[in-house]
Design an enzyme around this catalytic site. Structure first.
Site, PDB file in Angstrom:
ATOM      1  N   ARG A  53       0.823  -1.223   0.000  1.00  0.00           N
ATOM      2  CA  ARG A  53       0.000   0.000   0.000  1.00  0.00           C
ATOM      3  C   ARG A  53       0.852   1.266   0.000  1.00  0.00           C
ATOM      4  O   ARG A  53       0.525   2.244  -0.658  1.00  0.00           O
ATOM      5  CB  ARG A  53      -0.957  -0.024   1.182  1.00  0.00           C
ATOM      6  N   ASP A 158     -16.815   7.846   9.422  1.00  0.00           N
ATOM      7  CA  ASP A 158     -15.603   7.054   9.209  1.00  0.00           C
ATOM      8  C   ASP A 158     -14.430   8.011   9.257  1.00  0.00           C
ATOM      9  O   ASP A 158     -14.586   9.223   9.083  1.00  0.00           O
ATOM     10  CB  ASP A 158     -15.640   6.334   7.855  1.00  0.00           C
TER      11      ASP A 158
HETATM   12  C1  SAM Z   1     -13.763  -3.190   7.945  1.00  0.00           C
HETATM   13  S1  SAM Z   1     -14.579  -1.638   7.855  1.00  0.00           S
HETATM   14  C2  SAM Z   1     -16.126  -2.009   8.626  1.00  0.00           C
HETATM   15  C3  SAM Z   1     -17.299  -1.387   7.923  1.00  0.00           C
HETATM   16  C4  SAM Z   1     -18.666  -1.723   8.486  1.00  0.00           C
HETATM   17  N1  SAM Z   1     -18.809  -1.236   9.844  1.00  0.00           N
HETATM   18  C5  SAM Z   1     -18.939  -3.199   8.443  1.00  0.00           C
HETATM   19  O1  SAM Z   1     -18.904  -3.887   9.465  1.00  0.00           O
HETATM   20  O2  SAM Z   1     -19.176  -3.727   7.344  1.00  0.00           O
HETATM   21  C6  SAM Z   1     -13.709  -0.723   9.136  1.00  0.00           C
HETATM   22  C7  SAM Z   1     -13.827   0.798   8.965  1.00  0.00           C
HETATM   23  O3  SAM Z   1     -13.369   1.420  10.169  1.00  0.00           O
HETATM   24  C8  SAM Z   1     -12.721   2.624   9.824  1.00  0.00           C
HETATM   25  N2  SAM Z   1     -11.821   3.041  10.919  1.00  0.00           N
HETATM   26  C9  SAM Z   1     -10.638   2.478  11.296  1.00  0.00           C
HETATM   27  N3  SAM Z   1     -10.094   3.178  12.294  1.00  0.00           N
HETATM   28  C10 SAM Z   1     -10.933   4.200  12.568  1.00  0.00           C
HETATM   29  C11 SAM Z   1     -10.902   5.285  13.503  1.00  0.00           C
HETATM   30  N4  SAM Z   1      -9.894   5.460  14.349  1.00  0.00           N
HETATM   31  N5  SAM Z   1     -11.947   6.149  13.496  1.00  0.00           N
HETATM   32  C12 SAM Z   1     -12.980   5.995  12.630  1.00  0.00           C
HETATM   33  N6  SAM Z   1     -13.055   4.996  11.715  1.00  0.00           N
HETATM   34  C13 SAM Z   1     -12.041   4.111  11.689  1.00  0.00           C
HETATM   35  C14 SAM Z   1     -11.984   2.272   8.544  1.00  0.00           C
HETATM   36  O4  SAM Z   1     -11.672   3.438   7.789  1.00  0.00           O
HETATM   37  C15 SAM Z   1     -12.981   1.342   7.840  1.00  0.00           C
HETATM   38  O5  SAM Z   1     -13.755   2.020   6.898  1.00  0.00           O
END
Ligand code: SAM
Length: 287
Positions: A53, A158
């Site tokens: 990445r 997000d």
């Molecule tokens: C794997 S996705 C999950 C999406 C959805 N909640 C689901 O379960 O299908 C995890 C998301 O968490 C976000 N994320 C990670 N760290 C974060 C933070 N510190 N604050 C806000 N969002 C965060 C990432 O950008 C990503 O879009």
């Protein structure tokens, strides 16, 4: 030739390894930086993923060594956001972990109605590209909750600005459609025409209930008031235990009495069982 952290077992391809320099010290810096700024813990096994990445970012900028990129990250806010975006995992689906939507329609609907809960506030924390909040609003509509609730709002947040753009646009392809049960597809989505043939979009009337915002869960939260339901699924899995626990205690403060917390399939409230009662698979109620 550039150096990169490698072990015999690394799945990294030799030609790829030599394209850019990412030293052991660089990788340690990335681990520290991501943990400090967004709570994400990148274990040593993530080296190949990180290299892949980061390489894309270096290629985009015409740089050869991570060291040069680090200087940019530290001096340029936009580049810092790009970098963080590039290292988040955004996998999601419509109606992922369907039991949560069943719980809304079978249990919460009745509960909220009996309590005369007129104003409903829901937070999809870590909503990625938007499938989660759109599934939530579809479920609230199809179950009839939207009809009797006087005011309903979904905050969808997000950290990653790129996924939020996609979420706001709310246009999805064939592959995403496959997980939407027919009943919701017919009632809540419209099919794209011409250039958007094969794509779908949530109906405007439903989209208006969702407010998309960039929020880093580790920072201060900008919203007032408490929520009836917080869905933070498959986000904390990337955090270490102390960060997870801090976050769950903050969610507690942001939930109304009897408020509900949904977590992802491999997550739990861990050491916070004194403040949350377990109702069923990854469903918790504020005590
Ligand atoms: C794997 S996705 C999950 C999406 C959805 N909640 C689901 O379960 O299908 C995890 C998301 O968490 C976000 N994320 C990670 N760290 C974060 C933070 N510190 N604050 C806000 N969002 C965060 C990432 O950008 C990503 O879009």
């Amino acid at each position: 030739m550039g150096r990169v952290l490698t072990r015999e077992t690394d799945p990294m391809d030799a030609s790829e390894q030599s394209e850019f320099e990412l030293t052991a010290k660089d990788f340690k810096y990335i681990q520290w930086f991501m943990h400090k700024s967004v709570g994400i813990y990148l274990g040593d096994r993530k080296r190949a993923m990180v290299y892949g990445r980061v390489s894309r970012q270096l290629r985009r900028l015409g740089l050869k060594r991570f060291k040069e990129y680090r200087e940019l990250i530290e001096s340029d806010d936009n580049e810092r956001v790009h970098f963080i975006n590039s290292l988040t995992t955004n996998k999601t689906d419509f109606f992922r972990e369907y039991h949560h939507f069943e719980f809304i329609e079978r249990v919460l609907k009745q509960e909220w109605q009996e309590r005369g809960e007129q104003s409903l506030k829901i937070w999809s924390a870590g909503c990625s590209t938007g499938q989660e909040p759109y599934s939530l609003i579809s479920s609230l509509y199809v179950s009839g909750i939207l009809e009797w609730s006087e005011s309903l709002s979904i905050l969808a947040s997000d950290l990653d600005t790129m996924v939020l753009e996609k979420a706001k646009a709310g246009i999805y392809d064939d592959e995403s459609i496959s997980t939407i049960p027919d009943a919701y597809l017919k009632k809540c989505f419209v099919k794209g025409k011409k250039q958007q043939d094969g794509m779908i979009k949530i109906k405007k009337g439903l989209q208006q209930f969702i407010d998309f915002k960039q929020i880093n869960l580790l920072d201060d939260w900008p919203m007032d008031g408490q929520f009836d339901l917080i869905s933070c699924r498959n986000v904390m899995i990337y955090f270490d235990r102390p960060t997870q626990e801090q976050l769950i205690r903050r969610f507690y403060e942001y939930l109304k009495p009897n408020g509900i917390l949904f977590l992802g399939h491999s997550e739990s409230v861990g050491g916070c069982s004194d403040i949350f009662h377990h109702l069923g698979h990854t469903i918790y109620v504020k005590q």
